[in-house]
Design a protein around this motif. Structure first.
Motif, PDB file in Angstrom:
ATOM      1  N   VAL A  48       0.662  -1.226   0.023  1.00 56.66           N
ATOM      2  CA  VAL A  48      -0.091  -0.127   0.026  1.00 56.66           C
ATOM      3  C   VAL A  48       0.913   1.303   0.055  1.00 56.66           C
ATOM      4  N   SER A 106      -6.881   0.181   1.919  1.00 56.77           N
ATOM      5  CA  SER A 106      -6.883   1.453   1.586  1.00 56.77           C
ATOM      6  C   SER A 106      -5.529   2.064   1.303  1.00 56.77           C
ATOM      7  N   GLY A 107      -5.281   2.497  -0.237  1.00 57.99           N
ATOM      8  CA  GLY A 107      -3.943   2.947  -0.636  1.00 57.99           C
ATOM      9  C   GLY A 107      -3.312   1.728  -1.351  1.00 57.99           C
ATOM     10  N   LEU A 122      -3.636   4.501  -6.773  1.00 60.81           N
ATOM     11  CA  LEU A 122      -3.839   3.636  -5.626  1.00 60.81           C
ATOM     12  C   LEU A 122      -5.427   3.457  -5.741  1.00 60.81           C
ATOM     13  N   ALA A 123      -5.726   2.415  -4.985  1.00 61.22           N
ATOM     14  CA  ALA A 123      -7.070   1.828  -5.249  1.00 61.22           C
ATOM     15  C   ALA A 123      -7.574   1.789  -3.557  1.00 61.22           C
ATOM     16  N   TYR A 124      -8.919   1.864  -3.510  1.00 58.85           N
ATOM     17  CA  TYR A 124      -9.540   1.933  -1.992  1.00 58.85           C
ATOM     18  C   TYR A 124     -10.807   1.066  -1.998  1.00 58.85           C
ATOM     19  N   PRO A 125     -11.097   0.622  -0.931  1.00 57.84           N
ATOM     20  CA  PRO A 125     -12.137  -0.137  -0.720  1.00 57.84           C
ATOM     21  C   PRO A 125     -13.472   0.819  -1.082  1.00 57.84           C
ATOM     22  N   GLN A 127     -14.342   1.433  -4.333  1.00 59.52           N
ATOM     23  CA  GLN A 127     -14.180   1.523  -5.720  1.00 59.52           C
ATOM     24  C   GLN A 127     -14.511   0.431  -6.519  1.00 59.52           C
ATOM     25  N   THR A 150     -12.052   5.283 -11.365  1.00 61.52           N
ATOM     26  CA  THR A 150     -11.737   6.586 -10.715  1.00 61.52           C
ATOM     27  C   THR A 150     -12.774   7.690 -10.898  1.00 61.52           C
ATOM     28  N   TRP A 164      -6.793  -7.707  -2.928  1.00 60.42           N
ATOM     29  CA  TRP A 164      -8.301  -7.872  -3.651  1.00 60.42           C
ATOM     30  C   TRP A 164      -8.697  -8.806  -3.464  1.00 60.42           C
TER      31      TRP A 164
END
Length: 184
Positions: A48, A106-107, A122-125, A127, A150, A164
């Motif tokens: 992360v 997160s991140g 960066l991806a987050y819960p 999305q 995004t 994931w």
């Protein structure tokens, strides 16, 4: 007598300091001869990051060798994902053989290549994300080819599998519940 007491106290302090310094030296020597961890061993650290490390200009290398730059209007850049044909009909063609995934951290870093490519997002819960396929990395992890939505568009890249999981569709008509992504 006072000088003698100070001298003895000084010797005790010096001996204690020598023991501590000598002990540190022995501890360092022991780590030099410790077994080396294999580069394929799993790291306990999650992959992360923070927004300041993102290089949004780096090109991502897709499973088919295609280079994708920046954000795209369609998941996976709108190009064929695994065996699905490329068409201009939109989301359905790009995600035909994709599986919806949940981001767990997160991140979570989205990378250009496996396992240490540049961080391109960066991806987050919460999305929306699609997984196309997966490959084994030289770091001992499985990496997924993901496309994450995004606010500005879709960003595709590689993400470590511990960040994931497959979305479980339990609603009526949700189809079969895949347990993993296909291999690239």
């Amino acid at each position: 007598m006072t000088l003698s007491h100070r001298a003895r106290l000084g010797l005790v302090v010096a001996a204690a300091a020598a023991t501590v310094v000598g002990g540190a030296g022995l501890a360092d020597a022991a780590t030099i001869h410790s077994p080396v961890t294999s580069p394929a061993a799993h790291s306990a650290a999650r992959d992360v990051g923070v927004p300041s490390e993102v290089d949004s200009s780096a090109a991502v290398i897709a499973p088919d060798g295609t280079r994708i730059w920046g954000l795209t209007a369609l998941p996976f850049g709108g190009h064929a994902n695994r065996t699905s044909p490329t068409t201009r009909e939109g989301l359905a063609a790009s995600t035909q053989s994709a599986v919806e995934v949940d981001i767990l951290a997160s991140g979570a870093r989205l990378r250009t290549s496996v396992p240490r490519g540049s961080v391109i997002g960066l991806a987050y819960p919460g999305q929306t994300a699609w997984g196309g396929c997966q490959i084994p990395g030289s770091d001992g992890y499985v990496w997924g080819w993901l496309s994450v939505q995004t606010s500005a568009g879709w960003r595709s890249g590689w993400m470590r599998h511990d960040l994931w999981s497959i979305t479980q569709h339990t609603y009526p008509g949700g189809g079969s519940d895949p347990t993993r992504l296909p291999w690239c």
